[in-house]
Design a protein around this motif. Structure first.
Motif, short mmCIF file in Angstrom:
data_model
loop_
_atom_site.label_atom_id
_atom_site.label_comp_id
_atom_site.label_asym_id
_atom_site.label_seq_id
_atom_site.Cartn_x
_atom_site.Cartn_y
_atom_site.Cartn_z
N LYS A 2 12.82 21.91 15.39
CA LYS A 2 11.37 22.00 15.42
C LYS A 2 10.66 20.68 15.11
N GLY A 3 10.32 19.97 15.73
CA GLY A 3 9.70 18.63 15.59
C GLY A 3 10.55 17.66 14.66
N THR A 4 10.16 18.07 13.39
CA THR A 4 10.74 16.91 12.29
C THR A 4 11.56 17.68 11.46
N LEU B 120 18.59 31.05 7.14
CA LEU B 120 19.47 30.65 6.00
C LEU B 120 19.34 29.33 5.44
N CYS B 121 18.70 28.35 5.98
CA CYS B 121 18.39 26.85 5.59
C CYS B 121 17.36 26.41 6.36
N HIS B 122 16.46 25.88 5.83
CA HIS B 122 15.14 25.01 6.50
C HIS B 122 15.19 23.71 5.93
N MET B 123 15.28 22.75 6.75
CA MET B 123 15.51 21.37 6.24
C MET B 123 14.63 20.59 6.98
N ASN B 124 13.62 19.72 6.05
CA ASN B 124 12.62 18.67 6.95
C ASN B 124 13.47 17.50 6.90
N CYS B 125 13.73 16.94 8.08
CA CYS B 125 14.47 15.67 8.54
C CYS B 125 13.60 14.24 8.14
N PHE B 126 12.37 14.39 8.26
CA PHE B 126 11.45 13.49 8.12
C PHE B 126 11.65 12.54 9.33
N CYS B 127 12.15 12.90 10.24
CA CYS B 127 11.94 12.16 11.54
C CYS B 127 12.04 13.14 12.86
N ILE B 128 11.76 12.36 14.05
CA ILE B 128 11.75 13.35 15.09
C ILE B 128 13.10 13.80 15.58
N VAL B 129 13.00 15.13 15.77
CA VAL B 129 14.67 15.49 16.19
C VAL B 129 14.85 15.27 17.93
N ARG B 130 15.41 14.61 18.38
CA ARG B 130 15.43 14.43 19.80
C ARG B 130 16.61 15.37 20.47
N MET C 216 0.89 -1.33 -0.15
CA MET C 216 0.12 -0.23 0.32
C MET C 216 1.05 1.15 0.09
N PRO C 217 0.73 2.18 -0.82
CA PRO C 217 1.70 3.37 -0.81
C PRO C 217 1.46 4.21 0.52
N SER C 218 2.62 4.78 0.85
CA SER C 218 2.65 5.65 1.86
C SER C 218 2.59 6.97 1.58
N LEU C 219 1.99 8.12 2.09
CA LEU C 219 2.20 9.72 1.85
C LEU C 219 3.15 10.15 2.69
N VAL C 220 3.70 11.20 2.20
CA VAL C 220 4.51 12.25 3.10
C VAL C 220 3.79 13.37 3.51
N GLY C 221 3.40 13.76 4.74
CA GLY C 221 2.70 14.92 4.99
C GLY C 221 3.67 16.27 5.46
N LEU C 222 3.16 17.14 4.62
CA LEU C 222 3.98 18.39 4.90
C LEU C 222 3.29 19.46 5.33
N THR C 223 3.54 20.26 6.20
CA THR C 223 2.64 21.73 6.60
C THR C 223 2.98 22.62 5.56
N LEU C 224 1.82 23.57 5.33
CA LEU C 224 2.30 24.67 4.64
C LEU C 224 3.03 25.55 5.37
N ASN C 225 2.48 25.80 6.59
CA ASN C 225 3.56 26.80 7.51
C ASN C 225 4.67 26.10 8.28
N ARG C 226 5.99 26.55 8.48
CA ARG C 226 7.16 25.73 9.48
C ARG C 226 6.38 25.84 10.75
N PRO C 227 6.94 24.68 11.24
CA PRO C 227 6.72 24.67 12.68
C PRO C 227 7.16 25.84 13.65
N GLY C 228 6.37 26.18 14.51
CA GLY C 228 6.68 27.13 15.40
C GLY C 228 7.55 26.76 16.68
N ALA C 229 7.16 25.72 17.30
CA ALA C 229 7.46 25.21 18.69
C ALA C 229 8.96 24.73 18.37
N CYS C 230 9.90 24.98 19.43
CA CYS C 230 11.38 24.86 19.11
C CYS C 230 11.58 24.17 20.60
#
Length: 675
Positions: free
Chosen positions: A35-37, A53-63, A1-15
């Protein structure tokens, strides 16, 4: 079954966490926010505003994350602990005025997920860049030796185990021991007797331990060097500078207390000053801290759960080649919003990654050394224990200030976290529109009313669908423009330099800087209508106007090509190496061709040469050249839209120059084309 990647329109605000370092180069004071992921790299500009300077989605939870620098290097690497079961070492690479994170090493050590026995929750680094420790909440610790290879590239060793069963980890830091074997200090709770005691007495007597782990670089293994019980109320550790600057060791921050600890050194403990209206039975818990050091001095900032900031300094005596801490001074500094992380830059800025409101950047206006500041000293009474009421009897009292004394706000990053309640509704009513502070003409659609924050810093925020725009500059125009372009003057420039505005019979060129001003010596023709502007691959500029083509070389020489017979240019399209123009054909309206296409290419010596022409019986209303593919000299096709409701594709290859390859009938006249 195909999986989907969910991306928000706005960047997360919580740090959840932040760290400071020089990631893009020497003396580049930057902050990395988890910021989350995703992670966000920020840098204060000259005015103190934080620029992403750079915003990167890591596709994982940054601990966890941490800055790490090899000995002798002038920039920092970023170490990231995530729920992927890997430790990742990244480098920020700057190219063509922009930058991106490059993964140097991604070492797997455990299963995926935020598990208590899988490392990644805690990170610590040797201050001299020789090793890093990756720890789990329980049991597992790995140490990696960092080095360089023959090509001066970062290398990472296989993990060295330093596991200890039946312990819970609270904090982990790297000790400053100079060039001796790297050491790490861990704050652990031993629960070995708790599981076997059904009465619960063992849980009350469980000891919290301050443990030093040493990495023996010669034997390549990790040992427990030293262990000593500390207060059960200890919360986190801060590493104290060593060598010529300080005594080394750690600050143990715990409920109501801050103490200095080190091997073969007695504990020096100081009670935290308390608010004057705070009940004596209530504990005062530190939640975050940061170290600031410069040549000749250092100090700590420690924040409690109430938001009060304390400045912590050490009174160090140097005798017989060994530094001894005689006193720990704790002075009231300021009161800010409670923070997940505090970061102090070498340029004198303090970043507060807030837990319950917006994140803020402050500048130090003073260091809180004035005579009227409240300063506590170490307690000499050894009989005073960890009880809050006993501590309250010796703690100094202060009244928190409603204004900042030692800090000045420079910038603020918006954060909705935490959203405690939310209402989504239509906004056709005048009452809701007036609540948002907008007119009735702007009040159609959906709005989100959110309760954000906590305590006296909570807020009601009204969110509306759309993108916010900040007006940087405004320039009045002499008339109604027909077209506008922005253009760079070099392919290596990160930003556009000129705004070219076309009118019916004139052109205006505006320079982009702190202000937008008109320039007259840009090389562009200003007395004619402009149909196209582009930066070519050899850093020369091109302007297509109604009278011809103007080629502005990189050395400011101007080459002008005028249309034959002074026929006007009707349409034009330009890419990095090709130009196509459509001029009115000879004898138009008298049985001659309606439009003539003239095609140019940029040759090897930087000259625009005419490569071919074609006469069309139907008037052209749209043209398009695609972008030049990577590794190719030109785009091979030309799209032509005509007033007879057709779209044609012409070849631009030699031997088939401007020959028709395909034609398609469309429902109406095409106004624009795009490959």
């Amino acid at each position: 079954m195909p999986s989907l990647v969910g991306l928000t329109l706005n960047r997360p605000g919580a740090c959840s966490q932040a760290c400071y370092g020089n990631f893009s180069g020497a003396r580049s004071h930057e902050l990395v926010l988890a910021k989350g992921t995703s992670i966000d790299l920020l840098r204060p500009d000259e005015s103190g505003k934080l620029v992403s300077l750079c915003h990167m989605n890591c596709f994982c939870i940054v601990r966890s994350l941490m800055a790490f620098r090899l000995l002798g290097s002038n920039k920092d690497y970023l170490v990231v602990g995530t729920d992927s079961g890997k430790v990742t070492v990244m480098e920020f690479i700057v190219a063509y005025g922009q930058g991106s994170w490059t993964t140097l090493h991604c070492e797997t050590f455990g299963k995926t997920g935020c598990r208590r026995i899988v490392p990644g929750q805690y990170l610590a680094a040797d201050p001299h860049g020789r090793a890093i420790m990756v720890s789990a909440i329980e049991k597992q610790h790995f140490v990696y030796v960092m080095n360089r290879d023959g090509n001066n590239k970062l290398t990472i060793s296989s993990p060295l185990e330093a596991h200890k069963g039946e312990i819970i980890l609270y904090s982990c830091v790297g000790l400053d021991v100079g060039l001796e074997n790297p050491m790490f200090a861990l704050l652990e709770l031993d629960y070995s007797d708790v599981d076997t005691d059904p009465s619960g007495e063992a849980a009350k007597d469980a000891e919290k331990l301050l443990t030093f782990y040493e990495l023996d670089l010669g034997l390549n293994h990790v040992v427990r060097k030293w262990c000593e019980p500390v207060s059960r109320l200890a919360n986190f550790l801060l590493a104290v500078p060593g060598g010529d600057l300080g005594p080394g060791g750690v600050l143990v921050c715990g409920e109501n207390w801050i103490s200095y600890k080190n091997q073969d050194h007695p504990e020096v403990r100081t009670a935290l000053p308390r608010r004057i209206d705070m009940p004596a039975s209530r504990g005062l818990l530190p939640i975050s801290g940061a170290l600031h050091k410069q040549k000749g001095f250092f100090f700590f900032l420690v924040q409690t759960e109430y938001g009060d900031i304390y400045k912590v300094t050490l009174d160090v005596s140097d005798g017989k080649g060994q530094k001894t801490v005689k006193n720990v001074y704790v002075s009231v500094f300021d009161t800010l919003q409670p923070a997940n992380s505090l970061c102090i830059t070498r340029s004198g800025l303090l970043f507060v990654a807030s837990e319950h409101c917006n994140h803020q950047l402050y500048q130090f206006s003073s260091l809180g050394d004035d005579d009227d500041s409240i300063r506590a000293e170490s307690c000499k009474d050894e009989n005073v224990g960890d009880d809050a009421e006993e501590t309250a009897t010796i703690a100094l009292l202060f009244k928190p200030s409603t204004t900042l004394k030692n800090l000045t706000v420079l910038d603020e990053l918006s954060s909705l976290a935490p959203v405690t309640d939310m209402l989504v509704e239509g906004v056709d009513s005048q009452s809701v529109a007036s609540l948002a502070g907008v007119g009735q003409e702007q009040s159609h659609g959906l709005r989100i009313h959110a309760l954000c924050g906590k305590g006296n810093r909570s807020s009601l925020r009204v969110l509306q669908h759309g993108s916010s725009v900040t007006e940087i500059a405004r320039s009045e125009l002499p008339g109604k423009p027909t077209a506008v372009w922005t253009v760079k003057v070099s392919n290596d420039d990160p930003y556009d330099r000129y705004i070219v505005v076309s009118f019916t019979n004139a052109t205006i060129v505006l320079s982009i800087g702190e202000t937008v001003e008109e320039v007259t010596k840009s090389g562009f023709l200003l007395t004619s209508r402009t149909l196209g502007v582009a930066l070519l691959s050899d850093d020369s500029l091109l302007q297509v106007h109604t009278g011809g083509v103007r080629h502005i070389r990189a050395d400011s020489r101007v080459v002008e090509w005028k249309t034959p017979g002074q026929r006007p240019v009707a349409k034009a399209m330009v890419n990095a190496r090709q130009v196509i123009i459509a001029v009115d054909g000879p004898n138009k309206g008298s049985g001659g061709c309606a439009t003539e296409l003239i095609y140019f290419e940029l040759d090897a010596v930087g000259q625009l040469t005419e490569e071919g022409t074609a006469e069309l019986e139907v008037e052209v209303c749209a043209l398009d050249l695609g972008d030049v593919p990577e590794g190719r000299a030109k785009f091979p096709f030309l799209g032509v839209g005509q007033v007879d409701d057709t779209v044609s594709v012409l070849s631009l290859e030699r031997g088939e120059m401007l020959q028709q390859k395909a034609v398609m009938q469309v429902p109406s006249r095409p106004d624009d084309l795009r490959f």
